[in-house]
Design a protein around this motif. Structure first.
Motif, PDB file in Angstrom:
ATOM      1  N   PRO A  59      77.664 -50.036 -64.933  1.00 23.79           N
ATOM      2  CA  PRO A  59      76.274 -50.470 -64.848  1.00 23.79           C
ATOM      3  C   PRO A  59      76.089 -51.865 -65.441  1.00 23.79           C
ATOM      4  CG  PRO A  59      76.529 -48.916 -66.644  1.00 23.79           C
ATOM      5  CD  PRO A  59      77.858 -49.001 -65.937  1.00 23.79           C
ATOM      6  N   PRO A  60      75.155 -52.631 -64.905  1.00 23.28           N
ATOM      7  CA  PRO A  60      74.910 -53.970 -65.428  1.00 23.28           C
ATOM      8  C   PRO A  60      74.207 -53.919 -66.783  1.00 23.28           C
ATOM      9  CG  PRO A  60      73.300 -53.422 -63.755  1.00 23.28           C
ATOM     10  CD  PRO A  60      74.289 -52.296 -63.793  1.00 23.28           C
ATOM     11  N   ASP A  61      74.415 -54.957 -67.586  1.00 25.48           N
ATOM     12  CA  ASP A  61      73.710 -55.075 -68.861  1.00 25.48           C
ATOM     13  C   ASP A  61      72.280 -55.569 -68.660  1.00 25.48           C
ATOM     14  OD1 ASP A  61      75.995 -54.306 -70.182  1.00 25.48           O
ATOM     15  OD2 ASP A  61      76.614 -56.351 -70.652  1.00 25.48           O
ATOM     16  N   HIS A  62      72.089 -56.390 -67.657  1.00 22.50           N
ATOM     17  CA  HIS A  62      70.785 -56.984 -67.378  1.00 22.50           C
ATOM     18  C   HIS A  62      70.478 -56.822 -65.893  1.00 22.50           C
ATOM     19  CE1 HIS A  62      71.166 -59.051 -71.227  1.00 22.50           C
ATOM     20  NE2 HIS A  62      72.369 -59.437 -70.844  1.00 22.50           N
ATOM     21  N   THR A  63      69.289 -56.361 -65.583  1.00 26.60           N
ATOM     22  CA  THR A  63      68.830 -56.336 -64.202  1.00 26.60           C
ATOM     23  C   THR A  63      67.667 -57.302 -64.095  1.00 26.60           C
ATOM     24  OG1 THR A  63      69.504 -54.042 -63.887  1.00 26.60           O
ATOM     25  CG2 THR A  63      67.891 -54.920 -62.331  1.00 26.60           C
ATOM     26  N   VAL A  64      67.737 -58.160 -63.099  1.00 29.77           N
ATOM     27  CA  VAL A  64      66.754 -59.214 -62.906  1.00 29.77           C
ATOM     28  C   VAL A  64      66.175 -59.098 -61.508  1.00 29.77           C
ATOM     29  CG1 VAL A  64      66.422 -61.718 -62.768  1.00 29.77           C
ATOM     30  CG2 VAL A  64      68.017 -60.771 -64.445  1.00 29.77           C
ATOM     31  N   LEU A  65      64.851 -59.121 -61.413  1.00 31.49           N
ATOM     32  CA  LEU A  65      64.189 -59.216 -60.113  1.00 31.49           C
ATOM     33  C   LEU A  65      63.906 -60.690 -59.876  1.00 31.49           C
ATOM     34  CD1 LEU A  65      62.764 -58.150 -57.582  1.00 31.49           C
ATOM     35  CD2 LEU A  65      60.725 -57.820 -58.982  1.00 31.49           C
ATOM     36  N   LEU A  66      64.514 -61.257 -58.862  1.00 37.41           N
ATOM     37  CA  LEU A  66      64.337 -62.661 -58.524  1.00 37.41           C
ATOM     38  C   LEU A  66      63.305 -62.757 -57.410  1.00 37.41           C
ATOM     39  CD1 LEU A  66      65.340 -65.595 -58.878  1.00 37.41           C
ATOM     40  CD2 LEU A  66      66.968 -65.112 -57.044  1.00 37.41           C
ATOM     41  N   VAL A  67      62.203 -63.441 -57.699  1.00 38.13           N
ATOM     42  CA  VAL A  67      61.156 -63.642 -56.698  1.00 38.13           C
ATOM     43  C   VAL A  67      61.222 -65.095 -56.270  1.00 38.13           C
ATOM     44  CG1 VAL A  67      58.697 -63.521 -56.179  1.00 38.13           C
ATOM     45  CG2 VAL A  67      59.729 -61.848 -57.735  1.00 38.13           C
ATOM     46  N   ALA A  68      61.549 -65.322 -55.012  1.00 44.70           N
ATOM     47  CA  ALA A  68      61.671 -66.664 -54.457  1.00 44.70           C
ATOM     48  C   ALA A  68      60.698 -66.807 -53.308  1.00 44.70           C
ATOM     49  CB  ALA A  68      63.097 -66.901 -53.971  1.00 44.70           C
ATOM     50  N   GLY A  69      59.800 -67.750 -53.409  1.00 45.44           N
ATOM     51  CA  GLY A  69      58.856 -68.015 -52.331  1.00 45.44           C
ATOM     52  C   GLY A  69      57.438 -67.627 -52.681  1.00 45.44           C
ATOM     53  N   THR A  70      56.554 -67.909 -51.773  1.00 46.00           N
ATOM     54  CA  THR A  70      55.132 -67.688 -51.967  1.00 46.00           C
ATOM     55  C   THR A  70      54.802 -66.203 -51.992  1.00 46.00           C
ATOM     56  OG1 THR A  70      54.729 -69.725 -50.746  1.00 46.00           O
ATOM     57  CG2 THR A  70      52.851 -68.276 -51.072  1.00 46.00           C
ATOM     58  N   VAL A  71      54.058 -65.806 -52.998  1.00 46.05           N
ATOM     59  CA  VAL A  71      53.559 -64.431 -53.072  1.00 46.05           C
ATOM     60  C   VAL A  71      52.097 -64.465 -52.628  1.00 46.05           C
ATOM     61  CG1 VAL A  71      53.100 -62.450 -54.565  1.00 46.05           C
ATOM     62  CG2 VAL A  71      55.126 -63.858 -54.953  1.00 46.05           C
ATOM     63  N   THR A  72      51.793 -63.722 -51.595  1.00 45.62           N
ATOM     64  CA  THR A  72      50.409 -63.642 -51.138  1.00 45.62           C
ATOM     65  C   THR A  72      49.762 -62.386 -51.708  1.00 45.62           C
ATOM     66  OG1 THR A  72      50.978 -62.389 -49.159  1.00 45.62           O
ATOM     67  CG2 THR A  72      50.977 -64.812 -48.964  1.00 45.62           C
ATOM     68  N   ASP A  73      48.463 -62.318 -51.611  1.00 51.21           N
ATOM     69  CA  ASP A  73      47.750 -61.140 -52.096  1.00 51.21           C
ATOM     70  C   ASP A  73      48.217 -59.887 -51.356  1.00 51.21           C
ATOM     71  OD1 ASP A  73      46.424 -62.872 -53.783  1.00 51.21           O
ATOM     72  OD2 ASP A  73      44.620 -62.966 -52.557  1.00 51.21           O
ATOM     73  N   ALA A  74      48.580 -60.027 -50.084  1.00 52.81           N
ATOM     74  CA  ALA A  74      49.058 -58.884 -49.308  1.00 52.81           C
ATOM     75  C   ALA A  74      50.453 -58.435 -49.764  1.00 52.81           C
ATOM     76  CB  ALA A  74      49.086 -59.226 -47.819  1.00 52.81           C
ATOM     77  N   LEU A  75      51.274 -59.359 -50.272  1.00 53.93           N
ATOM     78  CA  LEU A  75      52.624 -59.020 -50.726  1.00 53.93           C
ATOM     79  C   LEU A  75      52.661 -58.547 -52.175  1.00 53.93           C
ATOM     80  CD1 LEU A  75      54.760 -61.901 -49.189  1.00 53.93           C
ATOM     81  CD2 LEU A  75      54.752 -59.509 -48.521  1.00 53.93           C
ATOM     82  N   ALA A  76      51.629 -58.818 -52.940  1.00 47.88           N
ATOM     83  CA  ALA A  76      51.612 -58.473 -54.365  1.00 47.88           C
ATOM     84  C   ALA A  76      51.919 -56.990 -54.614  1.00 47.88           C
ATOM     85  CB  ALA A  76      50.294 -58.881 -54.998  1.00 47.88           C
ATOM     86  N   PRO A  77      51.329 -56.053 -53.860  1.00 45.65           N
ATOM     87  CA  PRO A  77      51.679 -54.641 -54.088  1.00 45.65           C
ATOM     88  C   PRO A  77      53.157 -54.337 -53.841  1.00 45.65           C
ATOM     89  CG  PRO A  77      49.647 -54.806 -52.829  1.00 45.65           C
ATOM     90  CD  PRO A  77      50.229 -56.181 -52.899  1.00 45.65           C
ATOM     91  N   ALA A  78      53.798 -55.033 -52.920  1.00 45.66           N
ATOM     92  CA  ALA A  78      55.231 -54.824 -52.667  1.00 45.66           C
ATOM     93  C   ALA A  78      56.048 -55.264 -53.878  1.00 45.66           C
ATOM     94  CB  ALA A  78      55.666 -55.582 -51.419  1.00 45.66           C
ATOM     95  N   VAL A  79      55.640 -56.353 -54.534  1.00 49.24           N
ATOM     96  CA  VAL A  79      56.342 -56.810 -55.736  1.00 49.24           C
ATOM     97  C   VAL A  79      56.178 -55.771 -56.842  1.00 49.24           C
ATOM     98  CG1 VAL A  79      56.434 -58.600 -57.516  1.00 49.24           C
ATOM     99  CG2 VAL A  79      56.083 -59.241 -55.128  1.00 49.24           C
ATOM    100  N   GLN A  80      54.969 -55.266 -57.004  1.00 44.10           N
ATOM    101  CA  GLN A  80      54.721 -54.245 -58.027  1.00 44.10           C
ATOM    102  C   GLN A  80      55.533 -52.982 -57.745  1.00 44.10           C
ATOM    103  OE1 GLN A  80      50.445 -54.264 -57.554  1.00 44.10           O
ATOM    104  NE2 GLN A  80      50.188 -55.246 -59.566  1.00 44.10           N
ATOM    105  N   SER A  81      55.622 -52.578 -56.498  1.00 44.66           N
ATOM    106  CA  SER A  81      56.397 -51.390 -56.136  1.00 44.66           C
ATOM    107  C   SER A  81      57.878 -51.592 -56.410  1.00 44.66           C
ATOM    108  CB  SER A  81      56.207 -51.049 -54.654  1.00 44.66           C
ATOM    109  OG  SER A  81      54.892 -50.659 -54.409  1.00 44.66           O
ATOM    110  N   LEU A  82      58.377 -52.769 -56.085  1.00 50.91           N
ATOM    111  CA  LEU A  82      59.790 -53.043 -56.295  1.00 50.91           C
ATOM    112  C   LEU A  82      60.134 -53.034 -57.779  1.00 50.91           C
ATOM    113  CD1 LEU A  82      62.473 -53.593 -54.999  1.00 50.91           C
ATOM    114  CD2 LEU A  82      61.860 -55.996 -54.834  1.00 50.91           C
ATOM    115  N   ILE A  83      59.319 -53.642 -58.615  1.00 56.54           N
ATOM    116  CA  ILE A  83      59.607 -53.647 -60.051  1.00 56.54           C
ATOM    117  C   ILE A  83      59.527 -52.233 -60.613  1.00 56.54           C
ATOM    118  CG2 ILE A  83      57.297 -54.148 -60.972  1.00 56.54           C
ATOM    119  CD1 ILE A  83      60.396 -55.832 -62.286  1.00 56.54           C
ATOM    120  N   ALA A  84      58.653 -51.402 -60.070  1.00 56.02           N
ATOM    121  CA  ALA A  84      58.538 -50.011 -60.530  1.00 56.02           C
ATOM    122  C   ALA A  84      59.781 -49.193 -60.184  1.00 56.02           C
ATOM    123  CB  ALA A  84      57.288 -49.364 -59.932  1.00 56.02           C
ATOM    124  N   GLU A  85      60.486 -49.567 -59.110  1.00 55.92           N
ATOM    125  CA  GLU A  85      61.696 -48.857 -58.686  1.00 55.92           C
ATOM    126  C   GLU A  85      62.921 -49.225 -59.517  1.00 55.92           C
ATOM    127  OE1 GLU A  85      62.458 -49.710 -54.588  1.00 55.92           O
ATOM    128  OE2 GLU A  85      60.459 -49.073 -53.957  1.00 55.92           O
TER     129      GLU A  85
END
Length: 150
Positions: A59-85
């Protein structure tokens, strides 16, 4: 594995080649410049496929979510869901001006004014677009910070 430029919610698991204990979960939200720079880091061998970096039971010591590019209001829930997973303690890295502030699209009514409006951000990699080397430097600094080296 999903491609770097993919559908909402697609992801790609990578490891930092120089520090395989750092797992990078790439959120495929990058639509242009920053996504190309991340892919350049992969093609240059700076980021490697998670499966090639070590055995699955390592297992990794550090897990990083890399967000590259424009986050729109419509995509914001997808980012929240991904970090929750992702595992607890996952850090978020904002890669580029669009992810950090909305970039040149900051005044559009549908653009989130930075991913930090959606999830806490541990490290910003500035630039438009930042280079692959800047990405690696930001990831290394985050890993060092996690180890108490920074």
């Amino acid at each position: 594995m999903a491609s770097v430029i993919g559908t909402v919610g697609s992801r790609r698991d990578l490891r930092l080649a120089a520090a395989p204990e750092v797992r990078v979960v790439l959120a495929s939200l990058g639509l242009a410049c920053c996504a190309l720079e991340v892919e350049s880091a992969v093609r240059m061998g700076l980021l490697v496929d998670d499966r090639a970096a070590g055995p699955p039971d390592d297992p990794p010591d550090h897990t990083v979510l890399l967000v590259a590019g424009t986050v729109t209001d419509a995509l914001a829930p997808a980012v929240q869901s991904l970090i929750a997973e992702l595992p607890p303690g996952t850090s978020v890295v904002s890669f580029g001006a669009c992810a950090g502030t909305g970039g040149p699209y900051w005044d559009a009514p549908t653009v989130t004014k930075g991913v930090d409006q959606v999830v806490p951000v541990a490290r910003y990699v500035p630039g438009c677009p930042p280079s692959p080397d800047a990405l690696v430097a930001g990831l290394r600094a985050l890993a060092d910070q996690g180890r108490g080296d920074a």
